[in-house]
Design an enzyme around this catalytic site. Structure first.
Site, PDB file in Angstrom:
ATOM      1  CG  HIS A  64      23.151  38.410   9.206  1.00  0.00           C
ATOM      2  ND1 HIS A  64      23.484  37.342  10.017  1.00  0.00           N
ATOM      3  CD2 HIS A  64      23.912  38.296   8.109  1.00  0.00           C
ATOM      4  CE1 HIS A  64      24.402  36.606   9.429  1.00  0.00           C
ATOM      5  NE2 HIS A  64      24.695  37.168   8.267  1.00  0.00           N
ATOM      6  N   GLY A  65      22.229  39.542  12.717  1.00  0.00           N
ATOM      7  CA  GLY A  65      22.551  38.809  13.926  1.00  0.00           C
ATOM      8  C   GLY A  65      22.957  37.378  13.620  1.00  0.00           C
ATOM      9  N   GLY A 102      26.783  31.788   2.811  1.00  0.00           N
ATOM     10  CA  GLY A 102      26.619  32.409   1.502  1.00  0.00           C
ATOM     11  C   GLY A 102      25.177  32.742   1.178  1.00  0.00           C
ATOM     12  NE  ARG A 118      22.977  34.929   6.386  1.00  0.00           N
ATOM     13  CZ  ARG A 118      22.904  34.315   5.218  1.00  0.00           C
ATOM     14  NH1 ARG A 118      21.808  33.657   4.879  1.00  0.00           N
ATOM     15  NH2 ARG A 118      23.937  34.353   4.376  1.00  0.00           N
ATOM     16  CD  GLU A 143      28.315  36.740   3.315  1.00  0.00           C
ATOM     17  OE1 GLU A 143      28.881  37.578   2.568  1.00  0.00           O
ATOM     18  OE2 GLU A 143      28.550  36.636   4.530  1.00  0.00           O
ATOM     19  CG  HIS A 175      27.057  31.768  -4.468  1.00  0.00           C
ATOM     20  ND1 HIS A 175      27.721  30.568  -4.436  1.00  0.00           N
ATOM     21  CD2 HIS A 175      25.755  31.466  -4.731  1.00  0.00           C
ATOM     22  CE1 HIS A 175      26.873  29.585  -4.683  1.00  0.00           C
ATOM     23  NE2 HIS A 175      25.674  30.102  -4.865  1.00  0.00           N
ATOM     24  NE  ARG A 195      36.077  32.518   7.562  1.00  0.00           N
ATOM     25  CZ  ARG A 195      36.589  33.150   8.621  1.00  0.00           C
ATOM     26  NH1 ARG A 195      37.897  33.266   8.751  1.00  0.00           N
ATOM     27  NH2 ARG A 195      35.796  33.666   9.533  1.00  0.00           N
ATOM     28  CG  HIS A 223      24.492  39.081   4.231  1.00  0.00           C
ATOM     29  ND1 HIS A 223      23.841  38.053   4.876  1.00  0.00           N
ATOM     30  CD2 HIS A 223      23.559  39.690   3.457  1.00  0.00           C
ATOM     31  CE1 HIS A 223      22.573  38.027   4.512  1.00  0.00           C
ATOM     32  NE2 HIS A 223      22.377  39.017   3.657  1.00  0.00           N
ATOM     33  CG  ASN A 246      32.382  38.067   2.641  1.00  0.00           C
ATOM     34  OD1 ASN A 246      33.557  38.404   2.659  1.00  0.00           O
ATOM     35  ND2 ASN A 246      31.956  36.932   3.179  1.00  0.00           N
TER      36      ASN A 246
END
Length: 247
Positions: free
Chosen positions: A10-11, A23, A61, A88, A90, A115, A183, A185
């Site tokens: 996503h942007g 997340g 998003r 994404e 969590h 991360r 996303h 991840n």
């Protein structure tokens, strides 16, 4: 003709702009994020990509990025499937917190471990936490034990791949062209699987916002050619910016 997959993160979102862990928290695109989504659509149109199906997460998003990109590419009518499995990662109790502040509090090594490591999740949220998925109506039909309270990338791989194998793979085997908008991840999980990246090496992979990445497959779904971003220079710059988010 080989089947084609195009994946797009996503942007830029409002919490990307503020450098917060996002997340599963549902935030919208910024003006820059909307422009990135439209640019992704323009790149796909310029590349002559014509899709048979599209997939997004349940987060705004990603949904809006897909909508804007498809509008620019002239494919706004395309059937789109949405699933929590493409959400994404969590980030547990880190969600909503500033990445640089977390480095100051816990140290760069610990935050980097949360991360980017493959199998170390951040601290979880409790059931009473405002960001627990059970407090979001879009997940009301899911079994309580399916809802994450924190995830590492290994967990994201485990929830993304069933959707990949059960839904996307049959479309690719039918020689369809598929778009996935998700996303950082959830796409890292998919890239790890598609490109055979090891558990240690995936730590170094960063996915830029709004940059389409193209895959072409043979009949047995092995790669027909090396995957590539439609704008390699911009994608490298975007990935470098993601890597620097914790300072």
């Amino acid at each position: 003709m080989p089947s084609t997959l195009c994946i797009v993160r996503h942007g830029q979102s409002s919490w990307n702009e503020k450098n917060l862990f996002t997340g599963w928290v549902d935030v919208d695109l910024t003006e820059k994020g909307e422009a990135e989504a439209r640019h992704a659509g323009a790149l796909m149109k310029q590349a002559g990509l014509w899709f048979d199906a599209a997939h997004t997460s349940l987060l705004t998003r990603a949904v809006r990025t897909a909508n804007l990109a498809l509008e620019v590419s002239g494919q706004v009518w395309l059937p789109v499937s949405r699933t929590w499995r493409l959400n994404e990662r969590h980030y547990g109790d880190l969600q909503g917190k500033d990445k640089v502040e977390m480095v100051s509090r816990f140290g760069k090594e610990q935050v980097q471990l949360w991360r980017r490591s493959y199998d170390v999740p951040p601290p979880p949220v409790t059931r009473a936490h405002e960001f627990h998925p059970a407090n979001d109506k879009r997940y009301r039909a899911l079994a309580p034990d399916a809802l994450p309270t924190s995830e590492c990338l290994k967990d994201v791989v485990a929830r993304v791949l069933p959707y990949w194998h059960d839904v996307v793979v049959p479309q690719l085997r039918a020689n369809q062209s598929v778009l996935v908008v998700a996303h950082g991840n959830s796409l890292r999980a998919l890239i790890k699987h598609l490109e055979g990246i090891g558990d240690q090496d995936i730590v170094e992979l960063n996915v830029p916002t709004g940059m389409p990445r193209l895959y072409r497959f043979t009949d047995d779904l092995s790669l027909a050619e090396a995957p590539r971003y439609l704008d390699e220079a911009a994608a490298q710059a975007g990935a470098a910016a993601v890597a620097k988010q914790t300072g």
